[in-house]
Design a protein around this motif. Structure first.
Motif, mmCIF file in Angstrom:
data_model
loop_
_atom_site.group_PDB
_atom_site.id
_atom_site.type_symbol
_atom_site.label_atom_id
_atom_site.label_comp_id
_atom_site.label_asym_id
_atom_site.label_seq_id
_atom_site.Cartn_x
_atom_site.Cartn_y
_atom_site.Cartn_z
ATOM 1 N N LYS A 17 0.840 -1.203 0.000
ATOM 2 C CA LYS A 17 0.000 0.000 0.000
ATOM 3 C C LYS A 17 0.870 1.246 0.000
ATOM 4 C CE LYS A 17 -3.890 -2.302 0.578
ATOM 5 N NZ LYS A 17 -4.892 -2.410 -0.484
ATOM 6 N N THR A 18 0.221 2.398 -0.224
ATOM 7 C CA THR A 18 0.923 3.679 -0.161
ATOM 8 C C THR A 18 0.787 4.270 1.228
ATOM 9 O OG1 THR A 18 0.605 4.155 -2.505
ATOM 10 C CG2 THR A 18 1.015 6.035 -1.051
ATOM 11 N N ALA A 19 1.914 4.620 1.808
ATOM 12 C CA ALA A 19 1.920 5.287 3.113
ATOM 13 C C ALA A 19 1.965 6.794 2.873
ATOM 14 C CB ALA A 19 3.131 4.863 3.922
ATOM 15 N N THR A 20 1.145 7.536 3.618
ATOM 16 C CA THR A 20 1.138 8.992 3.508
ATOM 17 C C THR A 20 1.330 9.596 4.892
ATOM 18 O OG1 THR A 20 -0.316 8.964 1.585
ATOM 19 C CG2 THR A 20 -0.163 11.027 2.822
ATOM 20 N N LEU A 21 2.384 10.372 5.038
ATOM 21 C CA LEU A 21 2.688 11.034 6.300
ATOM 22 C C LEU A 21 2.529 12.541 6.118
ATOM 23 C CD1 LEU A 21 4.313 8.252 6.223
ATOM 24 C CD2 LEU A 21 5.751 9.274 7.977
ATOM 25 N N THR A 22 2.116 13.199 7.197
ATOM 26 C CA THR A 22 1.779 14.622 7.123
ATOM 27 C C THR A 22 2.703 15.451 8.002
ATOM 28 O OG1 THR A 22 -0.524 13.996 6.813
ATOM 29 C CG2 THR A 22 -0.094 16.279 7.414
ATOM 30 N N CYS A 23 3.057 16.621 7.502
ATOM 31 C CA CYS A 23 3.824 17.598 8.280
ATOM 32 C C CYS A 23 3.130 18.943 8.129
ATOM 33 C CB CYS A 23 5.257 17.660 7.758
ATOM 34 S SG CYS A 23 6.307 18.883 8.564
ATOM 35 N N ASN A 24 2.617 19.468 9.229
ATOM 36 C CA ASN A 24 1.967 20.776 9.230
ATOM 37 C C ASN A 24 2.802 21.762 10.038
ATOM 38 O OD1 ASN A 24 -0.615 20.115 7.876
ATOM 39 N ND2 ASN A 24 -0.879 18.779 9.643
ATOM 40 N N TYR A 25 2.798 23.013 9.622
ATOM 41 C CA TYR A 25 3.568 24.003 10.371
ATOM 42 C C TYR A 25 2.781 25.308 10.481
ATOM 43 C CZ TYR A 25 4.800 25.665 5.675
ATOM 44 O OH TYR A 25 4.755 26.127 4.384
ATOM 45 N N PHE A 46 19.020 11.856 5.655
ATOM 46 C CA PHE A 46 18.315 12.707 4.702
ATOM 47 C C PHE A 46 17.722 11.894 3.563
ATOM 48 C CE2 PHE A 46 17.320 16.282 2.158
ATOM 49 C CZ PHE A 46 17.742 16.000 0.874
ATOM 50 N N LEU A 47 16.463 12.236 3.206
ATOM 51 C CA LEU A 47 15.798 11.554 2.086
ATOM 52 C C LEU A 47 15.531 12.507 0.921
ATOM 53 C CD1 LEU A 47 13.140 9.453 4.036
ATOM 54 C CD2 LEU A 47 15.274 8.617 3.004
ATOM 55 N N LEU A 48 14.799 13.581 1.195
ATOM 56 C CA LEU A 48 14.332 14.459 0.116
ATOM 57 C C LEU A 48 14.243 15.890 0.612
ATOM 58 C CD1 LEU A 48 11.321 12.577 -1.533
ATOM 59 C CD2 LEU A 48 13.361 13.373 -2.713
ATOM 60 N N LEU A 49 14.422 16.808 -0.328
ATOM 61 C CA LEU A 49 14.227 18.222 -0.052
ATOM 62 C C LEU A 49 13.271 18.794 -1.092
ATOM 63 C CD1 LEU A 49 16.827 20.943 0.729
ATOM 64 C CD2 LEU A 49 15.436 21.184 -1.317
ATOM 65 N N ILE A 50 12.390 19.680 -0.656
ATOM 66 C CA ILE A 50 11.494 20.365 -1.585
ATOM 67 C C ILE A 50 11.524 21.846 -1.237
ATOM 68 C CG2 ILE A 50 9.428 19.901 -0.176
ATOM 69 C CD1 ILE A 50 7.924 19.604 -2.911
ATOM 70 N N ARG A 51 11.644 22.681 -2.259
ATOM 71 C CA ARG A 51 11.761 24.121 -2.031
ATOM 72 C C ARG A 51 10.385 24.778 -2.081
ATOM 73 N NH1 ARG A 51 16.358 22.902 -5.134
ATOM 74 N NH2 ARG A 51 18.187 23.003 -3.790
ATOM 75 N N GLU A 52 10.296 25.992 -1.595
ATOM 76 C CA GLU A 52 9.005 26.683 -1.461
ATOM 77 C C GLU A 52 8.331 26.913 -2.803
ATOM 78 O OE1 GLU A 52 9.328 30.678 0.008
ATOM 79 O OE2 GLU A 52 11.303 30.960 -0.874
ATOM 80 N N ASN A 53 9.104 26.978 -3.875
ATOM 81 C CA ASN A 53 8.505 27.218 -5.188
ATOM 82 C C ASN A 53 8.239 25.914 -5.959
ATOM 83 O OD1 ASN A 53 11.148 26.557 -5.620
ATOM 84 N ND2 ASN A 53 11.558 28.165 -7.111
ATOM 85 N N GLU A 54 8.426 24.777 -5.290
ATOM 86 C CA GLU A 54 8.156 23.482 -5.904
ATOM 87 C C GLU A 54 6.898 22.870 -5.298
ATOM 88 O OE1 GLU A 54 11.953 21.740 -4.831
ATOM 89 O OE2 GLU A 54 12.605 21.841 -6.926
ATOM 90 N N LYS A 55 6.106 22.247 -6.138
ATOM 91 C CA LYS A 55 4.874 21.630 -5.657
ATOM 92 C C LYS A 55 5.087 20.172 -5.274
ATOM 93 C CE LYS A 55 1.964 25.023 -6.417
ATOM 94 N NZ LYS A 55 1.373 25.756 -5.284
ATOM 95 N N GLU A 56 5.967 19.509 -6.019
ATOM 96 C CA GLU A 56 6.129 18.067 -5.858
ATOM 97 C C GLU A 56 7.556 17.656 -6.208
ATOM 98 O OE1 GLU A 56 2.900 15.561 -7.553
ATOM 99 O OE2 GLU A 56 4.536 14.538 -8.600
ATOM 100 N N LYS A 57 8.035 16.641 -5.493
ATOM 101 C CA LYS A 57 9.356 16.090 -5.763
ATOM 102 C C LYS A 57 9.282 14.576 -5.644
ATOM 103 C CE LYS A 57 13.503 18.148 -6.273
ATOM 104 N NZ LYS A 57 14.101 18.831 -5.145
ATOM 105 N N ARG A 58 9.985 13.876 -6.530
ATOM 106 C CA ARG A 58 9.955 12.409 -6.489
ATOM 107 C C ARG A 58 11.370 11.845 -6.468
ATOM 108 N NH1 ARG A 58 4.980 9.932 -8.577
ATOM 109 N NH2 ARG A 58 3.489 11.589 -9.046
ATOM 110 N N LEU A 74 3.157 16.667 2.429
ATOM 111 C CA LEU A 74 2.796 15.260 2.489
ATOM 112 C C LEU A 74 3.950 14.434 1.941
ATOM 113 C CD1 LEU A 74 -0.888 15.387 1.176
ATOM 114 C CD2 LEU A 74 -0.094 15.377 3.545
ATOM 115 N N PHE A 75 4.223 13.326 2.622
ATOM 116 C CA PHE A 75 5.310 12.425 2.240
ATOM 117 C C PHE A 75 4.694 11.071 1.939
ATOM 118 C CE2 PHE A 75 9.601 10.888 2.231
ATOM 119 C CZ PHE A 75 9.591 9.646 2.835
ATOM 120 N N HIS A 76 4.882 10.595 0.701
ATOM 121 C CA HIS A 76 4.274 9.346 0.279
ATOM 122 C C HIS A 76 5.346 8.303 -0.008
ATOM 123 C CE1 HIS A 76 0.507 11.596 -0.575
ATOM 124 N NE2 HIS A 76 1.310 12.525 -1.029
ATOM 125 N N ILE A 77 5.080 7.084 0.434
ATOM 126 C CA ILE A 77 5.911 5.939 0.034
ATOM 127 C C ILE A 77 4.985 4.973 -0.691
ATOM 128 C CG2 ILE A 77 7.459 4.095 0.772
ATOM 129 C CD1 ILE A 77 7.880 5.580 3.388
#
Lengths: 112, 114
Positions: A17-25, A46-58, A74-77
């Motif tokens: 299944k797909t795991a979805t984890l949430t980070c709110n600030y 470290f796994l992944l970095l996403i910048r403020e002007n990016e919507k999605e990173k894979r 949101l972090f999906h596996i």
């Protein structure tokens, strides 16, 4: 005050299944957001970095989204495996060679 | 590969003892950090250093001091250990960058103060 929230309760899902984890600030305007994996008794990795002007990173089976309006990442596996079981931390950074601020992490358990 | 090493994986000390935790990184990183990690509280920054002999307080510096005499080495000192300093201590390093600030962590030292 500034706050980063991750689900404190463990997330249990079935293999495949797909795991979805949430980070709110709140009260942050981060330049980027990072996700780390931490195994028991080990330091975060470290796994992944996403910048403020990016919507999605894979990266392989990992996907991160970043919504600066909702102040949420949101972090999906996908196709999760028991080896993905670990605690996942989000971290916010302001850039400029600065420090990071970490969330408390969410424990993921992938069951056979 | 970046390597961050910490002097001990497990340490047991008595109340009132002076405790030294050492961290060494081999990637010529300018930035180094000390965190403690406790259940439910996450990673909390104790001190960080942007350069040799430079240090700045993090969120919870009370009861701790640090030393950075060489670029690769960052020491955390508990002047007089107390039971509430029982915790997992993590060291990290990073290359100062306006774009990433990715941190590389050591394996951690689990300190127990009796």
């Amino acid at each position: 005050s500034q706050k980063i929230e991750q689900n404190s309760e463990a997330l249990n899902i079935q293999e495949g299944k797909t795991a979805t984890l949430t980070c709110n600030y709140t009260n942050y305007s981060p330049a980027y957001l990072q996700w780390y994996r931490q195994d028991p008794g080990r330091g975060p990795v470290f796994l992944l970095l996403i910048r403020e002007n990016e919507k999605e990173k894979r990266k392989e089976r990992l996907k991160v989204t970043f919504d600066t309006t909702l102040k949420q990442s949101l972090f999906h596996i996908t196709a999760s495996q028991p080896a993905d079981s670990a605690t996942y931390l989000c971290a916010l950074g302001m850039g400029g060679g600065n420090k990071l601020t970490f969330g408390t992490g969410t424990q993921l358990k992938v069951e056979l | 590969d970046v390597k961050v090493t910490q002097s001990s994986r497990y340490l047991v000390k008595r109340t009132g003892e002076k405790v030294f935790l050492e961290c060494v990184q081999d990637m010529d990183h300018e930035n180094m950090f000390w965190y403690r990690q406790d259940p439910g509280l996450g990673l909390r920054l104790i001190y960080f250093s942007y350069d040799v002999k430079m240090k700045e307080k993090g969120d919870i510096p009370e009861g701790y001091s640090v030393s950075r005499e060489k670029k690769e080495r960052f020491s955390l000192i508990l002047e007089s250990a107390s039971t509430n300093q029982t915790s997992m201590y993590l060291c990290a390093s990073s290359f100062p960058s306006s774009l990433t600030d990715t941190q590389y962590f050591g394996p951690g030292t689990r300190l127990t103060v009796l």
